[in-house]
Design a protein around this motif. Structure first.
Motif, PDB file in Angstrom:
ATOM      1  N   GLN A 286       0.698  -1.125  -0.104  1.00 27.40           N
ATOM      2  CA  GLN A 286       0.050   0.028  -0.018  1.00 27.40           C
ATOM      3  C   GLN A 286       0.792   1.203  -0.037  1.00 27.40           C
ATOM      4  O   GLN A 286       0.518   2.296  -0.694  1.00 27.40           O
TER       5      GLN A 286
ATOM      6  N   THR B 290       2.321   1.876  -3.458  1.00 24.03           N
ATOM      7  CA  THR B 290       1.142   2.281  -4.526  1.00 24.03           C
ATOM      8  C   THR B 290       1.067   3.838  -4.168  1.00 24.03           C
ATOM      9  O   THR B 290       0.891   4.833  -5.047  1.00 24.03           O
ATOM     10  N   ASP B 291       0.732   4.193  -2.873  1.00 23.55           N
ATOM     11  CA  ASP B 291       0.334   5.718  -2.491  1.00 23.55           C
ATOM     12  C   ASP B 291       1.588   6.481  -2.891  1.00 23.55           C
ATOM     13  O   ASP B 291       1.309   7.420  -3.452  1.00 23.55           O
TER      14      ASP B 291
ATOM     15  N   ALA C 200       1.604   7.101  -6.920  1.00 25.35           N
ATOM     16  CA  ALA C 200       0.220   7.851  -7.349  1.00 25.35           C
ATOM     17  C   ALA C 200       0.571   9.442  -7.014  1.00 25.35           C
ATOM     18  O   ALA C 200       0.431  10.155  -7.553  1.00 25.35           O
ATOM     19  N   GLN C 201       1.331   9.308  -5.556  1.00 25.42           N
ATOM     20  CA  GLN C 201       1.617  11.041  -5.499  1.00 25.42           C
ATOM     21  C   GLN C 201       2.576  11.361  -6.373  1.00 25.42           C
ATOM     22  O   GLN C 201       2.385  12.818  -6.867  1.00 25.42           O
TER      23      GLN C 201
END
Length: 703
Positions: free
Chosen positions: A56, A59-60, A63-64
């Motif tokens: 997680q 992934t975060d 994306a940022q």
């Protein structure tokens, strides 16, 4: 509370919480362990959760950074540099998460290892406590160190048994009451603890093996219960099935030789057809006496059934054993008073040689207890000296085959008008004495396991010989610190220093007349002298009978003296055949198994001393005494084990019970026959004649 109680409570705590530990280590990815401090995730769940957090975060972060790239248009190069820099940061964060996960796994593994180590240490500490708490190296040592009724522990093998606990019954017997396993045994036996489940609403913890078969389980109260799941149908119809729903084991009658089941849980005996052919039903009554079917056998029979030749052999009897056992003992031998008379090979050869006029001798040793020893009353001319069977038997044998000498004369009990000792025929050779002689009974390795000793100068033993032929006189004695002197017919004294040599000593005495009767005097000169007996030979062909009876003895006495010295004593006597009559004293003071073990020791020593000698074992008949433990171990048990020993060791066996009667009511003291005297355990004069005839027949007539 004692340290032992603390230790027991610690072990109980580990056993009680062991399912939690196993679930914590082996549980699934979504499992948690309910503890007093709250829910704790299993190792698998910790790993999965850590991986999820890592994925997680990754992934975060990506994306940022994508959003920042789309918003920033300040220049491709500048943005690229920024992305590169940030990507390196992501890698660093990823490494940090990996390192953190590894730390968590290390800690979890440490906790699990610590729990196992604690269990091992606790059980090992218990083992050490057991070993250190007065544990003996073996059972005989522990038994000798405690009193009757006391418990003691014996060191285990160190592998699976930490210690065994016994309770002493008497000086020769202990009862096993407990076995304590080692830590290794406690942690390896029984498989693994499975997840808990409910049995009729009660929370329990099962223990299964590697194939997940239920071995045993603990209910919510902590009680341990056994389970055995058997699902395989047994040949010929019995089927045992474990029912997990009820926790019970069901027994039913399944297929019979592949045919239709007789019916669940058995049935009543009735006509039964097997493919149209009548079948024989094998039945057994249940607890209520109702006949239940065990198996059905087709009329034509089946593989593994009763062979036709056996059916023919059993005739009208229900089974072959009933047909044969009528005349057989438990060892398959025909029930008769004498077994294996053909093993008396030296006896047969030498007695026939004597009848044919050969110049040879036959040396017979009569060993035993007071049933044999009672002939040696020391005073010449007393009619009671002819009371026991040995004296009359010796007279009959030497009258028929010749007198080669009086043989052994034990020097015990020289003082007193009616004490036992002397030779097998005290009218030929006997002892008397004056002074303060001490007799050692049934504990010395002389030929008749007894001795006599004195340290008082002037004490005297006198041996009287009524025979008019003497070729040799040998004195048997152990090494001691004394000096003795001896003389024949009041002549000059000759001294013997008993401190010279080691073990058994046999001295050839000199100075006796060769063609006349004589007396032999023996006295202590200095120190303490100890004597076993003398051996007299006439030099003529014929029979020598050594009276080696020891009143009050049992098999343990004969088997517990120094066997090497006992063998040396027997070897010096040149024995061609042994007879050992025991049982009466064993029944009162010894167990049947102990008697058997000691008798085997005695047989071994007889064979070691005189390898070609015959061995005749004889067992006393039942007596009238009811002193415990006699009623609980009848003489029939001793007769059976003596017969078993005879069969195993290729010896002959004489069972006088057949001659006396099948029941004590036929011959006991106070009966019409009265073949036992008022002592209740010894034969009367008429009973002695029965023994005399029994021995005469087995030695001279049985084949």
């Amino acid at each position: 509370m004692s340290a032992y109680d603390d230790l027991r409570d610690a072990i109980s705590g580990i056993v009680a919480n062991w399912p939690l530990v196993r679930t914590f280590v082996n549980g699934g990815e979504t499992d948690v362990v309910q503890t007093g401090a709250g829910n704790m995730p299993t190792i698998a769940k910790v790993v999965v959760d850590a991986q999820s957090l890592f994925d997680q975060a990754k992934t975060d972060l990506i994306a940022q950074k994508d959003a920042e790239i789309n918003q920033a248009a300040d220049g491709v190069l500048s943005q690229t540099v920024t992305v590169k820099t940030d990507t390196e940061g992501v890698k660093a964060d990823t490494q940090a998460i990996h390192d953190a996960t590894a730390d968590v796994l290390t800690q979890v593994q440490g906790v699990a290892s610590s729990v196992v180590d604690t269990a091992n240490a606790t059980l090992a500490a218990r083992d050490a406590a057991l070993i250190g708490a007065g544990v003996y190296v073996n059972e005989p040592t522990g038994r000798a160190a405690v009193a009757d009724g006391a418990a003691f522990k014996v060191q285990g093998d160190g592998n699976l048994v930490a210690a065994s606990e016994y309770r002493r019954v008497n000086s020769t017997t202990s009862t096993l009451i407990a076995i304590y396993p080692t830590a290794k045994a406690a942690l390896t036996v029984g498989g693994f603890v499975d997840r808990s489940y409910d049995d009729d609403g009660a929370h329990i913890n099962p223990i299964r093996d590697g194939a997940r078969r239920l071995l045993r389980w603990f209910d919510y109260t902590g009680a341990r219960r056994g389970k055995l799941a058997i699902t395989q149908a047994i040949r010929n119809g019995l089927q045992v099935t474990f029912n997990p729903a009820t926790g019970q084991t069901d027994i039913s009658f399944g297929t019979v030789e592949g045919n239709t089941p007789i019916g669940a849980r058995g049935g009543y005996v009735s006509t039964y057809d097997d493919d149209g052919t009548n079948a024989m039903l094998v039945v057994a009554p249940d607890a209520n006496g109702v006949k239940r079917i065990i198996m059905a056998v087709p009329k034509a029979g089946f593989s593994g059934g009763t062979p036709a030749e056996v059916i023919t052999a059993r005739g009208a009897q229900p089974d072959l054993n009933s047909r044969l056992s009528v005349a057989l003992n438990p060892y398959g031998a025909i029930m008769q008073p004498v077994y294996g008379a053909y093993f008396l090979r030296e006896t047969r050869q030498r007695l026939r040689a004597l009848l044919d006029g050969d110049i040879t001798t036959y040396v017979l040793a009569l060993c035993g207890d007071s049933w044999t020893d009672g002939s040696g009353l020391p005073t010449n001319g007393v009619p009671a000296r002819e009371y026991y069977y040995t004296r009359r038997l010796v007279m009959a044998l030497q009258a028929a085959y010749g007198n080669a000498g009086a043989g052994w004369c034990c020097l015990k009990n020289p003082v007193g008008p009616a004490t036992f000792g002397g030779s097998s025929n005290p009218n030929s050779l006997y002892q008397s004495g004056t002074g303060s002689w001490t007799t050692n009974t049934n504990n010395k390795p002389g030929a008749s396991i007894c001795s006599v000793q004195s340290s008082t100068p002037g004490d005297r033993i006198t041996v009287n010989c009524a025979l008019t032929k003497t070729a040799s006189v040998a004195l048997h004695y152990p090494v001691s610190a004394g000096v003795l002197q001896y003389r024949f017919n009041g002549g000059a004294w000759t001294q013997i220093d008993q401190s010279v040599g080691s073990g058994l000593q046999v001295a050839a005495l000199t100075g006796f007349p060769t063609t006349a009767a004589w007396t032999l005097d023996i006295e202590p000169v200095s120190g303490t002298i100890e004597l076993y007996g003398i051996d007299h030979r006439s030099g003529a062909p014929g029979i020598v009978v050594h009276g080696l009876g020891a009143g009050g003895s049992n098999a343990f006495h004969w088997g517990s003296v120094n066997q090497a010295q006992l063998q040396a004593a027997w070897k010096a006597l040149g024995i061609n055949a042994f007879s050992m009559l025991l049982g009466t004293n064993d029944q009162l003071s010894y167990t049947v198994s102990g008697h058997k073990s000691s008798m085997q020791t005695v047989i071994n020593s007889m064979r070691a001393a005189c390898p070609t000698a015959d061995i005749l074992l004889a067992t006393s008949p039942e007596n009238s005494d009811t002193t415990p433990p006699r009623p609980s171990q009848p003489m029939a048990l001793f007769q059976e084990v003596d017969l078993e020993l005879a069969i195993a060791n290729k010896c002959a066996h004489l069972n006088p019970q057949y001659y006396f009667g099948s029941s004590i009511s036929e011959y006991g003291y106070g009966t019409v026959r009265g073949w036992l005297n008022s002592s209740l355990i010894h034969p009367s004069q008429t009973g002695q004649r029965v023994l005399e005839e029994a021995f005469w027949r087995v030695l001279t007539q049985s084949i």
